[in-house]
Design an enzyme around this catalytic site. Sequence first.
Site, PDB file in Angstrom:
ATOM      1  N   GLU A 155      41.174  36.289  27.201  1.00  0.00           N
ATOM      2  CA  GLU A 155      41.215  37.673  27.032  1.00  0.00           C
ATOM      3  C   GLU A 155      41.209  38.309  28.541  1.00  0.00           C
ATOM      4  O   GLU A 155      39.972  38.118  28.883  1.00  0.00           O
ATOM      5  CB  GLU A 155      40.028  37.787  25.995  1.00  0.00           C
ATOM      6  CG  GLU A 155      40.385  37.324  24.817  1.00  0.00           C
ATOM      7  CD  GLU A 155      41.100  37.973  23.728  1.00  0.00           C
ATOM      8  OE1 GLU A 155      41.402  39.169  24.128  1.00  0.00           O
ATOM      9  OE2 GLU A 155      40.927  37.469  22.670  1.00  0.00           O
ATOM     10  N   GLY A 181      46.621  38.848  28.658  1.00  0.00           N
ATOM     11  CA  GLY A 181      46.133  37.357  28.114  1.00  0.00           C
ATOM     12  C   GLY A 181      47.035  37.017  27.063  1.00  0.00           C
ATOM     13  O   GLY A 181      48.018  37.535  26.763  1.00  0.00           O
ATOM     14  N   LYS A 227      29.407  29.027  29.084  1.00  0.00           N
ATOM     15  CA  LYS A 227      29.089  29.469  30.240  1.00  0.00           C
ATOM     16  C   LYS A 227      29.265  31.057  30.576  1.00  0.00           C
ATOM     17  O   LYS A 227      30.377  31.384  30.689  1.00  0.00           O
ATOM     18  CB  LYS A 227      30.200  28.609  31.131  1.00  0.00           C
ATOM     19  CG  LYS A 227      29.713  28.898  32.732  1.00  0.00           C
ATOM     20  CD  LYS A 227      30.466  28.957  33.917  1.00  0.00           C
ATOM     21  CE  LYS A 227      30.963  30.173  34.239  1.00  0.00           C
ATOM     22  NZ  LYS A 227      30.067  31.244  34.661  1.00  0.00           N
ATOM     23  N   PRO A 228      28.076  31.445  30.586  1.00  0.00           N
ATOM     24  CA  PRO A 228      28.208  33.036  30.863  1.00  0.00           C
ATOM     25  C   PRO A 228      28.333  33.117  32.274  1.00  0.00           C
ATOM     26  O   PRO A 228      28.116  32.445  32.919  1.00  0.00           O
ATOM     27  CB  PRO A 228      26.674  33.524  30.304  1.00  0.00           C
ATOM     28  CG  PRO A 228      25.975  32.147  30.527  1.00  0.00           C
ATOM     29  CD  PRO A 228      26.637  31.046  30.345  1.00  0.00           C
ATOM     30  N   CYS A 235      37.148  46.022  29.024  1.00  0.00           N
ATOM     31  CA  CYS A 235      38.504  45.584  29.442  1.00  0.00           C
ATOM     32  C   CYS A 235      39.588  46.605  28.835  1.00  0.00           C
ATOM     33  O   CYS A 235      40.449  46.822  29.277  1.00  0.00           O
ATOM     34  CB  CYS A 235      38.600  44.366  28.670  1.00  0.00           C
ATOM     35  SG  CYS A 235      38.337  44.286  27.152  1.00  0.00           S
ATOM     36  N   LYS A 267      51.316  40.594  28.064  1.00  0.00           N
ATOM     37  CA  LYS A 267      51.474  40.436  29.476  1.00  0.00           C
ATOM     38  C   LYS A 267      50.391  39.771  30.492  1.00  0.00           C
ATOM     39  O   LYS A 267      49.633  39.074  29.602  1.00  0.00           O
ATOM     40  CB  LYS A 267      51.767  41.671  30.094  1.00  0.00           C
ATOM     41  CG  LYS A 267      53.076  42.484  29.337  1.00  0.00           C
ATOM     42  CD  LYS A 267      53.771  43.608  30.089  1.00  0.00           C
ATOM     43  CE  LYS A 267      53.025  44.670  29.725  1.00  0.00           C
ATOM     44  NZ  LYS A 267      53.973  46.028  30.409  1.00  0.00           N
ATOM     45  N   GLU A 313      43.010  47.360  37.941  1.00  0.00           N
ATOM     46  CA  GLU A 313      41.900  47.562  36.885  1.00  0.00           C
ATOM     47  C   GLU A 313      40.599  47.710  37.925  1.00  0.00           C
ATOM     48  O   GLU A 313      40.467  47.100  38.851  1.00  0.00           O
ATOM     49  CB  GLU A 313      41.582  46.314  36.287  1.00  0.00           C
ATOM     50  CG  GLU A 313      40.686  46.509  35.200  1.00  0.00           C
ATOM     51  CD  GLU A 313      40.121  45.279  34.528  1.00  0.00           C
ATOM     52  OE1 GLU A 313      40.090  44.149  35.076  1.00  0.00           O
ATOM     53  OE2 GLU A 313      39.868  45.285  33.085  1.00  0.00           O
ATOM     54  N   THR A 361      41.376  34.984  37.408  1.00  0.00           N
ATOM     55  CA  THR A 361      40.658  33.689  36.925  1.00  0.00           C
ATOM     56  C   THR A 361      41.040  32.985  35.857  1.00  0.00           C
ATOM     57  O   THR A 361      41.409  31.851  35.644  1.00  0.00           O
ATOM     58  CB  THR A 361      39.287  33.892  36.567  1.00  0.00           C
ATOM     59  OG1 THR A 361      38.634  34.834  37.484  1.00  0.00           O
ATOM     60  CG2 THR A 361      38.237  32.796  36.675  1.00  0.00           C
TER      61      THR A 361
HETATM   62  P1  NAD Z   1      35.633  36.601  36.134  1.00  0.00           P
HETATM   63  O1  NAD Z   1      36.972  36.478  35.815  1.00  0.00           O
HETATM   64  O2  NAD Z   1      35.082  36.929  37.450  1.00  0.00           O
HETATM   65  O3  NAD Z   1      34.555  35.663  35.424  1.00  0.00           O
HETATM   66  C1  NAD Z   1      34.668  35.456  33.833  1.00  0.00           C
HETATM   67  C2  NAD Z   1      33.876  34.109  33.857  1.00  0.00           C
HETATM   68  O4  NAD Z   1      34.895  33.106  34.392  1.00  0.00           O
HETATM   69  C3  NAD Z   1      32.375  34.193  34.391  1.00  0.00           C
HETATM   70  O5  NAD Z   1      31.869  33.432  33.506  1.00  0.00           O
HETATM   71  C4  NAD Z   1      32.977  33.252  35.601  1.00  0.00           C
HETATM   72  O6  NAD Z   1      31.710  32.667  36.263  1.00  0.00           O
HETATM   73  C5  NAD Z   1      33.760  32.544  35.244  1.00  0.00           C
HETATM   74  N1  NAD Z   1      34.651  31.706  36.342  1.00  0.00           N
HETATM   75  C6  NAD Z   1      34.873  32.359  37.507  1.00  0.00           C
HETATM   76  N2  NAD Z   1      35.582  31.405  38.081  1.00  0.00           N
HETATM   77  C7  NAD Z   1      35.741  30.212  37.299  1.00  0.00           C
HETATM   78  C8  NAD Z   1      36.503  29.066  37.636  1.00  0.00           C
HETATM   79  N3  NAD Z   1      36.988  28.720  38.687  1.00  0.00           N
HETATM   80  N4  NAD Z   1      36.386  28.109  36.648  1.00  0.00           N
HETATM   81  C9  NAD Z   1      35.943  28.326  35.443  1.00  0.00           C
HETATM   82  N5  NAD Z   1      35.228  29.593  35.143  1.00  0.00           N
HETATM   83  C10 NAD Z   1      35.218  30.552  36.227  1.00  0.00           C
HETATM   84  O7  NAD Z   1      35.423  38.164  35.463  1.00  0.00           O
HETATM   85  P2  NAD Z   1      34.140  39.115  35.163  1.00  0.00           P
HETATM   86  O8  NAD Z   1      33.996  39.814  36.487  1.00  0.00           O
HETATM   87  O9  NAD Z   1      32.962  38.209  34.688  1.00  0.00           O
HETATM   88  O10 NAD Z   1      34.579  40.021  34.040  1.00  0.00           O
HETATM   89  C11 NAD Z   1      35.186  41.210  34.209  1.00  0.00           C
HETATM   90  C12 NAD Z   1      36.822  40.805  33.861  1.00  0.00           C
HETATM   91  O11 NAD Z   1      36.822  40.458  32.376  1.00  0.00           O
HETATM   92  C13 NAD Z   1      37.597  42.280  33.789  1.00  0.00           C
HETATM   93  O12 NAD Z   1      38.879  41.764  34.407  1.00  0.00           O
HETATM   94  C14 NAD Z   1      37.705  42.615  32.348  1.00  0.00           C
HETATM   95  O13 NAD Z   1      39.080  43.390  32.019  1.00  0.00           O
HETATM   96  C15 NAD Z   1      37.726  41.136  31.813  1.00  0.00           C
HETATM   97  N6  NAD Z   1      37.436  41.210  30.188  1.00  0.00           N
HETATM   98  C16 NAD Z   1      38.568  41.185  29.534  1.00  0.00           C
HETATM   99  C17 NAD Z   1      38.108  41.241  28.096  1.00  0.00           C
HETATM  100  C18 NAD Z   1      39.192  40.922  26.799  1.00  0.00           C
HETATM  101  O14 NAD Z   1      38.754  40.825  25.962  1.00  0.00           O
HETATM  102  N7  NAD Z   1      40.615  41.188  27.149  1.00  0.00           N
HETATM  103  C19 NAD Z   1      36.622  41.564  27.642  1.00  0.00           C
HETATM  104  C20 NAD Z   1      35.812  41.640  28.754  1.00  0.00           C
HETATM  105  C21 NAD Z   1      36.209  41.686  30.234  1.00  0.00           C
END
Ligand code: NAD
Length: 506
Positions: free
Chosen positions: A261, A469, A186-187, A295, A466, A396, A243
């Site tokens: 993550e 993740g 799910k992207p 991230c 922490k 962040e 999330t």
């Molecule tokens: P997000 O948490 O809003 O969404 C991530 C994914 O989760 C999306 O596909 C979204 O549709 C889905 N989602 C949202 N609500 C959900 C639910 N209730 N149930 C299941 N899935 C759900 O994050 P974003 O805005 O897409 O991405 C940015 C965040 O991702 C930043 O906080 C960034 O730090 C983090 N990130 C972390 C890493 C890592 O490897 N640690 C890498 C890239 C991005």
Amino acid sequence: MTEMPKIDSVDIELPDGRLFVGGVWEEGTGAEITSIFPADGSVNRVLKGASREDGLRAIERAKAAQADPAWCGLKPHERARHLHRIADGIEANAERIARIQTRDTGKTLRETRALAASAAGTFRYFAAALETTDDALTARRGDALTMSVYEPLGLIAAITPWNSPIASDAQKVAPALAAGNAVLLKPASWSPLVSLELARIVEESGLPKGLFSVLPGAGREIGNLLVEHPDIAKVSFTGGTETGRMLARQAAEKLMPVSLELGGKSPTIVFADADIEQALAGVLYGIFSSTGQSCIAGSRLFVERSIYDAFVTRLVAATKALKVGHPHASETQVAPLVHPSHRDGVARMVSDAVAAGAKVLCGGTAPEGADYEGGAYYLPTILAGVTNDAQICREEVFGPVLVVLPFDGEEDLIAQANDNAYGLACGIWTRDFPKSWRIGRAITTGTVWVNIYKQFSISTPFGGEKDSGTGREKGREGIHAYMAQKSFYVDLTGAPLPWAAAQVAS
Ligand code: NAD
């Protein structure tokens, strides 16, 4: 402000917006999703996302495909061939993938080309890891041969964010398929197209139908279904901390493993004895590449007080010279953010910081001029004059915003660097290797970079501490994260167990 560089405007055909539901291309029946090109706000595609019903069909098809001996009966080297074929497809379509991802996310072509290459490398790495992963004979402590073997978990949900879709998709899909599972991806709604392109490549590679689905759609609808459905054995999530926390609570209800993550607020540290040019280039790349939407962005900069003024003066000058521009222009270093609403959120965090006393050293606004009209641009921004407990140092931003802070000695530095909810990455610039070792070991973080930053290797595990993740991706162990470990005891004596031997003797 720099002049807008020349734009390479080759046109490509975008995916038509149908979803890949258990190997079948279908119109979605969920909420509408709009993918835009953040460089000018034009619409790439409006599509219907996946509904719960679409998700349920994908799950049924995945179950059947995963249990089919055509997949679960394959030997590791045979399954590895499928991964190599997907890698071949990614390589053959690399330029197309890069351009679709640039349209979806606004990232520079230079970056999306690198991400496509890395995605192919990820499939090859896990193909190789799969072929060379051994089950284990364990040390015998009785009259049985003891073994530890690994088996697929079954159905894996991979939930990914918008910032580097093809790379984060590959990082989950490759090891999960290598492990013998079916994968439902799910992207994020802002970047559905490049994942749908991956579906086309996987289909062409000849992977048995049903093993792979791409289901863009609302998190609360399709995302929720994937987390809660009893047939999903594991969720591998990359995204925001809130999330992730919510998913982990839902997963606990059905005792399902999740890997998370999440976000970061990573410290980058410059000691007075550092190679200053190396440190300047590393700090700039660490925060402003990918327009800060990373991230691991090095978003809190600690500079040793004796060089603070001189270093920050040079850093500000170099930041003002960065090329902000169109993602198709080869000279661009800072492209637009993913979406105007995300850009507005970043701008709001900066104005809140200023209202709370931060001083803007550069940036702090969107660039002006006809070339930027309609685009989600924001200038690389440096803030100073706050302490590490300010909100802008805690939260962040996920944009091109750096906060600079002075430090006095190692103890003060370690206390400040660790005084944050996140623990994802850390950068240290010094010529003193033992010092970098001491500091790197003392900071609670998943990754330490010394005199380098934001460099990745698929063979090196990655993950956070922490609020950043739990669990690790990449590395040889990355396959086992998608497998169940099973222990075998096989009798070597041929005799009844002594405890009931008398009763069963005839
Ligand atoms: P997000 O948490 O809003 O969404 C991530 C994914 O989760 C999306 O596909 C979204 O549709 C889905 N989602 C949202 N609500 C959900 C639910 N209730 N149930 C299941 N899935 C759900 O994050 P974003 O805005 O897409 O991405 C940015 C965040 O991702 C930043 O906080 C960034 O730090 C983090 N990130 C972390 C890493 C890592 O490897 N640690 C890498 C890239 C991005």
